[in-house]
Design an enzyme around this catalytic site. Structure first.
Site, PDB file in Angstrom:
ATOM      1  N   ARG A  35     -35.990  74.391 145.042  1.00  0.00           N
ATOM      2  CA  ARG A  35     -36.684  73.908 146.246  1.00  0.00           C
ATOM      3  C   ARG A  35     -35.876  74.171 147.513  1.00  0.00           C
ATOM      4  NH1 ARG A  35     -39.332  68.531 143.568  1.00  0.00           N
ATOM      5  NH2 ARG A  35     -41.319  69.510 143.049  1.00  0.00           N
ATOM      6  N   LYS A 197     -47.514  62.077 131.641  1.00  0.00           N
ATOM      7  CA  LYS A 197     -48.464  61.009 131.954  1.00  0.00           C
ATOM      8  C   LYS A 197     -49.869  61.470 132.288  1.00  0.00           C
ATOM      9  CE  LYS A 197     -45.444  57.499 133.908  1.00  0.00           C
ATOM     10  NZ  LYS A 197     -45.038  56.914 135.188  1.00  0.00           N
ATOM     11  N   GLY A 351     -42.016  70.572 138.508  1.00  0.00           N
ATOM     12  CA  GLY A 351     -40.581  70.791 138.305  1.00  0.00           C
ATOM     13  C   GLY A 351     -40.234  71.104 136.860  1.00  0.00           C
ATOM     14  N   GLY A 374     -48.072  68.105 141.518  1.00  0.00           N
ATOM     15  CA  GLY A 374     -49.257  67.317 141.857  1.00  0.00           C
ATOM     16  C   GLY A 374     -50.066  67.973 142.959  1.00  0.00           C
TER      17      GLY A 374
HETATM   18  P1  ADP Z   1     -43.958  68.545 135.631  1.00  0.00           P
HETATM   19  O1  ADP Z   1     -42.599  68.156 136.162  1.00  0.00           O
HETATM   20  O2  ADP Z   1     -44.003  69.987 135.231  1.00  0.00           O
HETATM   21  O3  ADP Z   1     -45.074  68.158 136.559  1.00  0.00           O
HETATM   22  P2  ADP Z   1     -44.168  66.147 134.034  1.00  0.00           P
HETATM   23  O4  ADP Z   1     -43.083  65.560 134.851  1.00  0.00           O
HETATM   24  O5  ADP Z   1     -45.536  65.596 134.166  1.00  0.00           O
HETATM   25  O6  ADP Z   1     -44.202  67.738 134.244  1.00  0.00           O
HETATM   26  O7  ADP Z   1     -43.794  66.018 132.481  1.00  0.00           O
HETATM   27  C1  ADP Z   1     -42.590  66.510 131.947  1.00  0.00           C
HETATM   28  C2  ADP Z   1     -42.009  65.562 130.951  1.00  0.00           C
HETATM   29  O8  ADP Z   1     -42.934  65.266 129.920  1.00  0.00           O
HETATM   30  C3  ADP Z   1     -40.783  66.128 130.262  1.00  0.00           C
HETATM   31  O9  ADP Z   1     -39.670  65.324 130.578  1.00  0.00           O
HETATM   32  C4  ADP Z   1     -41.123  66.064 128.786  1.00  0.00           C
HETATM   33  O10 ADP Z   1     -40.033  65.654 127.967  1.00  0.00           O
HETATM   34  C5  ADP Z   1     -42.210  65.017 128.752  1.00  0.00           C
HETATM   35  N1  ADP Z   1     -43.055  65.127 127.563  1.00  0.00           N
HETATM   36  C6  ADP Z   1     -43.868  66.150 127.230  1.00  0.00           C
HETATM   37  N2  ADP Z   1     -44.458  65.914 126.041  1.00  0.00           N
HETATM   38  C7  ADP Z   1     -44.013  64.716 125.606  1.00  0.00           C
HETATM   39  C8  ADP Z   1     -44.262  63.914 124.453  1.00  0.00           C
HETATM   40  N3  ADP Z   1     -45.092  64.325 123.493  1.00  0.00           N
HETATM   41  N4  ADP Z   1     -43.630  62.718 124.363  1.00  0.00           N
HETATM   42  C9  ADP Z   1     -42.793  62.318 125.334  1.00  0.00           C
HETATM   43  N5  ADP Z   1     -42.520  63.018 126.451  1.00  0.00           N
HETATM   44  C10 ADP Z   1     -43.122  64.204 126.584  1.00  0.00           C
HETATM   45 MG    MG Z   2     -41.621  66.203 136.231  1.00  0.00          MG
END
Ligand code: ADP
Ligand code: MG
Length: 394
Positions: A35, A197, A351, A374
């Site tokens: 970033r 989530k 991220g 997001g």
């Molecule tokens: P991004 O940063 O790409 O937007 P998120 O922050 O929403 O993605 O999600 C990433 C996190 O989700 C990671 O830390 C990963 O470990 C967690 N994750 C993915 N699948 C699972 C799962 N089945 N159980 C627990 N955590 C998970």
């Molecule tokens: Mg994330």
């Protein structure tokens, strides 16, 4: 088309640049600095044009209070390193401290302001706070695409109190790439969603359903949908209050004739740690017991990869599993590779998702890496982002 910093003459002006410098920092050490690097072209452009540059950002969630852990000070040092010039640091974003730091740095200097969210007024989009920020500069530039889905004082309110406002180069690039995709995506259009989530993403999923042909859902997010379908989830991450919403999305997809594909098998473990014993189970298999699902299984990898390979447009946000641990990164890496092989347009945001394509070694083969997780999903879902809407057109 938004007016950009290239359309302005900023020589001798004080230019306030809202950037997204929200990088991971642990014990004062910066992790992935993507970033910061992405913010350099706009800052460099303003400096080259002879402006005095005031850079502002948020970092993490300090909940409206100063916090040593969430200070932007380490970012000032990294910025100075990357630009090869001194960067002054203002201990506070507004008030006498901010003003003094800018005055002291002098014309043509670069000043980084302390974390905007140390003031609760930033997130409440408070008028006096927005005015105080506006008061620091002659020109406002928003280059923080990753924060554009929030109507905060530094992304939205401030625009009303400055004489001149425009988009930064990164913001303009994001809006151009994602805007083109939104206007006429080549089909089939596939969205791959995962990550931690469902909360906060419900509306995004609902919007995406009206645009895509297929929605693939993996990661922790899938488990709320499993629960809605009555499948066993053990101790996987299920958001109980969103089970109804997940059911609603299932129905909505069926009505729109959009394929919503969930994993058919998964990797379950008793412990999220390297070397923990794990097993592949069909998603309806009650043998999961009290264990949790941490990755998609081989049958799901095959099926998801097949859908992705046949796509002309793919948007991906959210890892398919706990990819930070190598044993549970298999699904995420396979999906990253499948996306890299798509003959069409591919967009990745978020991220952790960006970290995952980097880990898979395919970062260079993605059409557009969006700095906003997001924000990019909301944009592609057709929502007007307040930080973008506030900026004037050309
Ligand atoms: P991004 O940063 O790409 O937007 P998120 O922050 O929403 O993605 O999600 C990433 C996190 O989700 C990671 O830390 C990963 O470990 C967690 N994750 C993915 N699948 C699972 C799962 N089945 N159980 C627990 N955590 C998970
Ligand atoms: Mg994330």
């Amino acid at each position: 088309m938004k007016r950009t910093i290239r359309d302005l003459d900023v020589r001798g002006k004080r230019v306030f640049i809202r950037t997204d410098l929200n990088v991971p920092i642990k014990h004062g050490a910066i992790g992935d600095d993507t970033r910061i690097r992405e913010s350099l072209p706009t800052i460099q452009h303003a400096l080259d044009q002879g402006a005095t540059v005031i850079v502002a950002s948020h970092l993490g969630r300090p909940r409206g209070k100063p916090s040593g852990e969430l200070s932007l000070r380490p970012v000032a040092a990294r910025l100075a390193e990357l630009l090869g010039r001194p960067v002054a640091f203002a201990e506070d974003s507004v008030g006498a401290t901010g003003k003094q730091a800018i005055a002291q740095a002098g014309p043509g200097a670069l000043v980084l302001l302390e974390n905007l969210r140390f003031h609760p007024e930033e997130e409440t989009n408070d008028r006096p706070f927005a005015e105080a920020l506006a008061d620091l500069a002659d020109v406002y530039i928003n280059d923080a695409f990753g924060a554009a889905h929030r109507a905060h004082a530094s992304t939205e309110g401030i625009v009303r109190y400055v004489d001149v406002a425009a988009a930064g180069l990164l913001m303009a690039k994001e809006v151009e790439h994602l805007g083109a995709l939104l206007a006429a995506p080549a089909r089939p259009f596939v969205a791959v969603l995962g990550g931690a989530k469902v909360s906060g993403k419900i509306e995004v999923i609902e919007n995406l359903i009206s645009r895509v042909d297929t929605l693939l859902i993996g990661g922790a997010m899938a488990y709320t949908f499993f629960s809605a379908r009555g499948w066993p989830t053990g101790s996987s991450l299920v958001e109980d209050d969103l089970i109804d919403a997940a059911r609603g999305i299932d129905t909505q997809a069926a009505e729109a004739a959009v394929v919503l594909e969930l994993p058919s098998d998964h990797v379950v473990t008793g412990k999220i740690e390297p070397g923990a014993p794990c097993e592949v189970l069909h998603v309806s298999d009650p043998a999961i017991g009290a264990r949790m699902g941490v990755d998609i299984g081989p049958a799901t990898i095959d099926s998801f990869s097949g859908v992705i390979t046949g796509a002309k447009t793919v948007v991906w946000n959210g890892p398919m599993g706990v990819f930070e641990i190598d044993e549970f990164a298999v699904g995420t890496i396979a999906i990253a590779r499948a996306i890299a092989n798509v003959r069409g347009t591919t967009v990745i945001g978020g991220g952790d998702s960006i970290a995952a394509v980097t880990k898979a070694g395919v970062r260079d083969r993605i059409t557009h890496i969006s700095t906003g997780g997001g924000a990019s999903l909301e944009f592609l879902g057709g929502r007007t982002l307040p930080g973008v809407a506030a900026l004037p057109d050309k």
